[in-house]
Design a protein around this motif. Structure first.
Motif, PDB file in Angstrom:
ATOM      1  N   PRO A 156      33.095  27.770  56.110  1.00 51.06           N
ATOM      2  CA  PRO A 156      32.374  26.019  56.598  1.00 51.06           C
ATOM      3  C   PRO A 156      32.191  25.862  57.633  1.00 51.06           C
ATOM      4  O   PRO A 156      32.715  26.497  58.935  1.00 51.06           O
ATOM      5  N   GLY A 157      31.378  25.221  58.066  1.00 49.54           N
ATOM      6  CA  GLY A 157      30.132  24.591  59.025  1.00 49.54           C
ATOM      7  C   GLY A 157      29.471  25.602  59.692  1.00 49.54           C
ATOM      8  O   GLY A 157      29.000  25.802  61.018  1.00 49.54           O
ATOM      9  N   LEU A 158      29.257  26.695  59.022  1.00 49.61           N
ATOM     10  CA  LEU A 158      28.899  28.211  59.677  1.00 49.61           C
ATOM     11  C   LEU A 158      27.803  28.625  58.595  1.00 49.61           C
ATOM     12  O   LEU A 158      26.295  29.200  58.342  1.00 49.61           O
ATOM     13  N   GLY A 159      27.389  27.972  57.447  1.00 49.33           N
ATOM     14  CA  GLY A 159      26.281  27.500  56.436  1.00 49.33           C
ATOM     15  C   GLY A 159      26.917  29.071  55.529  1.00 49.33           C
ATOM     16  O   GLY A 159      28.118  29.845  55.695  1.00 49.33           O
ATOM     17  N   LEU A 160      24.918  29.488  54.664  1.00 50.58           N
ATOM     18  CA  LEU A 160      25.381  30.965  54.435  1.00 50.58           C
ATOM     19  C   LEU A 160      25.055  31.973  55.492  1.00 50.58           C
ATOM     20  O   LEU A 160      23.864  32.181  55.844  1.00 50.58           O
ATOM     21  N   ARG A 161      25.439  33.935  55.484  1.00 51.25           N
ATOM     22  CA  ARG A 161      25.382  34.361  56.146  1.00 51.25           C
ATOM     23  C   ARG A 161      24.976  35.739  55.771  1.00 51.25           C
ATOM     24  O   ARG A 161      26.435  35.889  54.671  1.00 51.25           O
ATOM     25  N   LEU A 162      24.794  36.919  55.697  1.00 55.88           N
ATOM     26  CA  LEU A 162      23.694  37.633  54.778  1.00 55.88           C
ATOM     27  C   LEU A 162      24.562  38.525  55.488  1.00 55.88           C
ATOM     28  O   LEU A 162      24.856  38.803  56.741  1.00 55.88           O
ATOM     29  N   ILE A 163      25.084  39.348  54.448  1.00 50.32           N
ATOM     30  CA  ILE A 163      26.510  40.278  54.863  1.00 50.32           C
ATOM     31  C   ILE A 163      25.332  41.858  54.878  1.00 50.32           C
ATOM     32  O   ILE A 163      25.282  42.673  55.762  1.00 50.32           O
ATOM     33  N   TYR A 164      24.487  41.694  53.108  1.00 55.51           N
ATOM     34  CA  TYR A 164      23.049  42.827  52.659  1.00 55.51           C
ATOM     35  C   TYR A 164      22.594  42.789  51.895  1.00 55.51           C
ATOM     36  O   TYR A 164      22.900  41.607  51.320  1.00 55.51           O
ATOM     37  N   PHE A 165      21.356  44.240  52.058  1.00 55.82           N
ATOM     38  CA  PHE A 165      20.876  43.440  50.879  1.00 55.82           C
ATOM     39  C   PHE A 165      20.556  43.497  50.411  1.00 55.82           C
ATOM     40  O   PHE A 165      20.167  45.417  51.059  1.00 55.82           O
ATOM     41  N   SER A 166      19.577  44.299  49.855  1.00 55.79           N
ATOM     42  CA  SER A 166      19.260  45.856  48.372  1.00 55.79           C
ATOM     43  C   SER A 166      17.565  45.445  48.020  1.00 55.79           C
ATOM     44  O   SER A 166      17.859  44.060  47.337  1.00 55.79           O
ATOM     45  N   TYR A 167      16.837  46.197  48.179  1.00 56.69           N
ATOM     46  CA  TYR A 167      15.201  45.480  47.532  1.00 56.69           C
ATOM     47  C   TYR A 167      14.851  46.646  46.958  1.00 56.69           C
ATOM     48  O   TYR A 167      13.863  46.547  46.289  1.00 56.69           O
ATOM     49  N   ASP A 168      16.089  47.328  45.929  1.00 54.80           N
ATOM     50  CA  ASP A 168      15.527  48.233  45.629  1.00 54.80           C
ATOM     51  C   ASP A 168      16.713  49.240  44.366  1.00 54.80           C
ATOM     52  O   ASP A 168      17.392  49.334  46.122  1.00 54.80           O
ATOM     53  N   VAL A 169      17.067  50.091  44.158  1.00 51.80           N
ATOM     54  CA  VAL A 169      17.583  50.935  43.086  1.00 51.80           C
ATOM     55  C   VAL A 169      18.221  51.849  44.809  1.00 51.80           C
ATOM     56  O   VAL A 169      17.545  52.273  45.522  1.00 51.80           O
ATOM     57  N   LYS A 170      19.585  51.906  44.921  1.00 48.55           N
ATOM     58  CA  LYS A 170      20.070  53.110  45.627  1.00 48.55           C
ATOM     59  C   LYS A 170      19.325  52.197  47.009  1.00 48.55           C
ATOM     60  O   LYS A 170      19.647  52.710  48.655  1.00 48.55           O
ATOM     61  N   MET A 171      18.800  50.976  47.854  1.00 47.78           N
ATOM     62  CA  MET A 171      18.584  50.856  48.848  1.00 47.78           C
ATOM     63  C   MET A 171      18.959  50.022  49.618  1.00 47.78           C
ATOM     64  O   MET A 171      18.829  48.803  48.655  1.00 47.78           O
ATOM     65  N   LYS A 172      19.150  49.431  50.335  1.00 45.86           N
ATOM     66  CA  LYS A 172      19.832  48.722  51.387  1.00 45.86           C
ATOM     67  C   LYS A 172      19.735  48.527  52.301  1.00 45.86           C
ATOM     68  O   LYS A 172      19.062  49.338  52.976  1.00 45.86           O
ATOM     69  N   GLU A 173      19.820  47.096  53.252  1.00 42.47           N
ATOM     70  CA  GLU A 173      19.960  46.937  54.156  1.00 42.47           C
ATOM     71  C   GLU A 173      20.507  45.751  54.819  1.00 42.47           C
ATOM     72  O   GLU A 173      21.342  45.379  54.326  1.00 42.47           O
ATOM     73  N   LYS A 174      21.022  46.276  55.562  1.00 42.42           N
ATOM     74  CA  LYS A 174      22.193  45.548  56.539  1.00 42.42           C
ATOM     75  C   LYS A 174      21.541  44.575  57.075  1.00 42.42           C
ATOM     76  O   LYS A 174      20.278  43.885  57.468  1.00 42.42           O
ATOM     77  N   GLY A 175      22.955  43.073  56.825  1.00 41.48           N
ATOM     78  CA  GLY A 175      22.388  41.690  56.895  1.00 41.48           C
ATOM     79  C   GLY A 175      23.214  41.770  58.724  1.00 41.48           C
ATOM     80  O   GLY A 175      22.584  42.117  59.566  1.00 41.48           O
ATOM     81  N   ASP A 176      23.625  40.489  59.064  1.00 45.53           N
ATOM     82  CA  ASP A 176      23.541  39.889  60.178  1.00 45.53           C
ATOM     83  C   ASP A 176      25.114  40.240  59.926  1.00 45.53           C
ATOM     84  O   ASP A 176      25.616  40.440  61.929  1.00 45.53           O
ATOM     85  N   ILE A 177      25.980  39.983  59.230  1.00 44.02           N
ATOM     86  CA  ILE A 177      27.342  40.113  59.873  1.00 44.02           C
ATOM     87  C   ILE A 177      27.559  40.938  58.817  1.00 44.02           C
ATOM     88  O   ILE A 177      28.425  41.368  58.175  1.00 44.02           O
ATOM     89  N   PRO A 178      27.257  42.576  58.471  1.00 38.95           N
ATOM     90  CA  PRO A 178      27.998  43.600  57.578  1.00 38.95           C
ATOM     91  C   PRO A 178      29.068  44.850  58.645  1.00 38.95           C
ATOM     92  O   PRO A 178      29.414  45.564  57.209  1.00 38.95           O
ATOM     93  N   GLU A 179      29.688  43.794  59.126  1.00 37.57           N
ATOM     94  CA  GLU A 179      30.733  44.720  59.873  1.00 37.57           C
ATOM     95  C   GLU A 179      31.790  44.713  58.659  1.00 37.57           C
ATOM     96  O   GLU A 179      32.263  43.442  58.832  1.00 37.57           O
ATOM     97  N   GLY A 180      32.460  45.938  58.253  1.00 38.55           N
ATOM     98  CA  GLY A 180      33.517  45.469  57.796  1.00 38.55           C
ATOM     99  C   GLY A 180      33.237  45.901  56.072  1.00 38.55           C
ATOM    100  O   GLY A 180      34.327  45.392  55.200  1.00 38.55           O
ATOM    101  N   TYR A 181      32.269  45.557  55.759  1.00 38.06           N
ATOM    102  CA  TYR A 181      31.706  45.614  54.516  1.00 38.06           C
ATOM    103  C   TYR A 181      30.785  46.809  53.694  1.00 38.06           C
ATOM    104  O   TYR A 181      30.405  47.473  54.879  1.00 38.06           O
ATOM    105  N   SER A 182      30.258  47.222  52.787  1.00 41.66           N
ATOM    106  CA  SER A 182      29.274  48.459  52.119  1.00 41.66           C
ATOM    107  C   SER A 182      28.964  47.481  50.576  1.00 41.66           C
ATOM    108  O   SER A 182      29.795  46.667  50.679  1.00 41.66           O
TER     109      SER A 182
END
Lengths: 114, 115
Positions: free
Chosen positions: A39-65
């Motif tokens: 609430p009040g923070l909208g959507l924040r990107l954690i991680y995204f993936s542009y292909d199999v086995k490929m990933k990039e960190k978003g804005d708040i990746p800490e504590g997640y994989s």
């Protein structure tokens, strides 16, 4: 129609547990995303993936994989859940390539960590 | 840095009245702009998008939005609100300069509709 499904709508876990959130899309999209919505923070990107086995960190990746072993499936992992990870988690997918494409969202998983 | 501001956290309108939801953005180039709607307990659904061309964009459910470059705004409008429009609305801008996949979302505006 694009369909993005998430394994659970509601989830309650204890502090310290390992938590898996699963997302599946059926439109052969290259890109997949995990967002956190508070609430009040909208959507924040954690991680995204542009292909199999490929990933990039978003804005708040800490504590997640994340894991993407198959094109249609993108998993978010909380290695040791904490109460500050109580939130709504949204998965999305989109076409890939160099163009800008709209994102299609799943219904969300509301996670409560006690 | 890119950012999106939705100044109104909550808005209440009467059914049948007109609606305007505000969205302001900060972006270094020509933006791609989106409005999404989230009904209670649901994910986000795309209402409309602006990529280029005509600055007045028509979307689903009778919504439209106008891109005003001089005001850095992309406000969402509907001439006559229905009770089923009660939901939360998110504006988004993208992409990030070096990453076509990354969008920025506003904090959302919750719309209540009075009967």
């Amino acid at each position: 129609d694009v369909k993005v499904t998430q394994s659970s709508r509601y989830l309650v876990k204890r502090t310290g547990e390992k938590v898996f959130l699963e997302c599946v899309q059926d439109m052969d999209h290259e890109n997949m995303f995990w967002y956190r919505q508070d609430p009040g923070l909208g959507l924040r990107l954690i991680y995204f993936s542009y292909d199999v086995k490929m990933k990039e960190k978003g804005d708040i990746p800490e504590g997640y994989s994340v894991s993407r072993e198959k094109k249609e499936r993108f998993s978010l992992i909380l290695e040791s859940a904490s109460t500050n990870q109580t939130s709504m988690y949204l998965c999305a997918s989109s076409l890939g390539g160099t163009g800008v494409h709209e994102q299609y969202f799943g219904p969300g998983t509301r996670l409560t960590v006690t | 840095a890119q950012s999106v501001t939705q100044p109104d956290i909550h808005i209440t309108v009467s059914e049948g009245a007109s609606l305007e939801l505000r969205c302001n953005y900060s972006y270094g180039a020509t933006p791609y702009l989106f409005w999404y709607v989230q009904s209670p307990g649901q994910g986000l659904q795309l209402l409309l998008k602006y990529f280029s061309g005509d600055t007045l964009v028509q979307g689903i459910k009778g919504f439209e939005a106008e891109f005003k470059r001089s005001q850095s705004s992309f406000n969402l409008r509907k001439p006559s609100v229905h009770w089923s429009d009660a939901a939360e609305y998110f504006c988004a801008v993208g992409p990030e300069r070096y990453n076509f996949n990354k969008f920025y979302f506003g904090s959302g505006t919750k719309l209540n509709v009075k009967p």
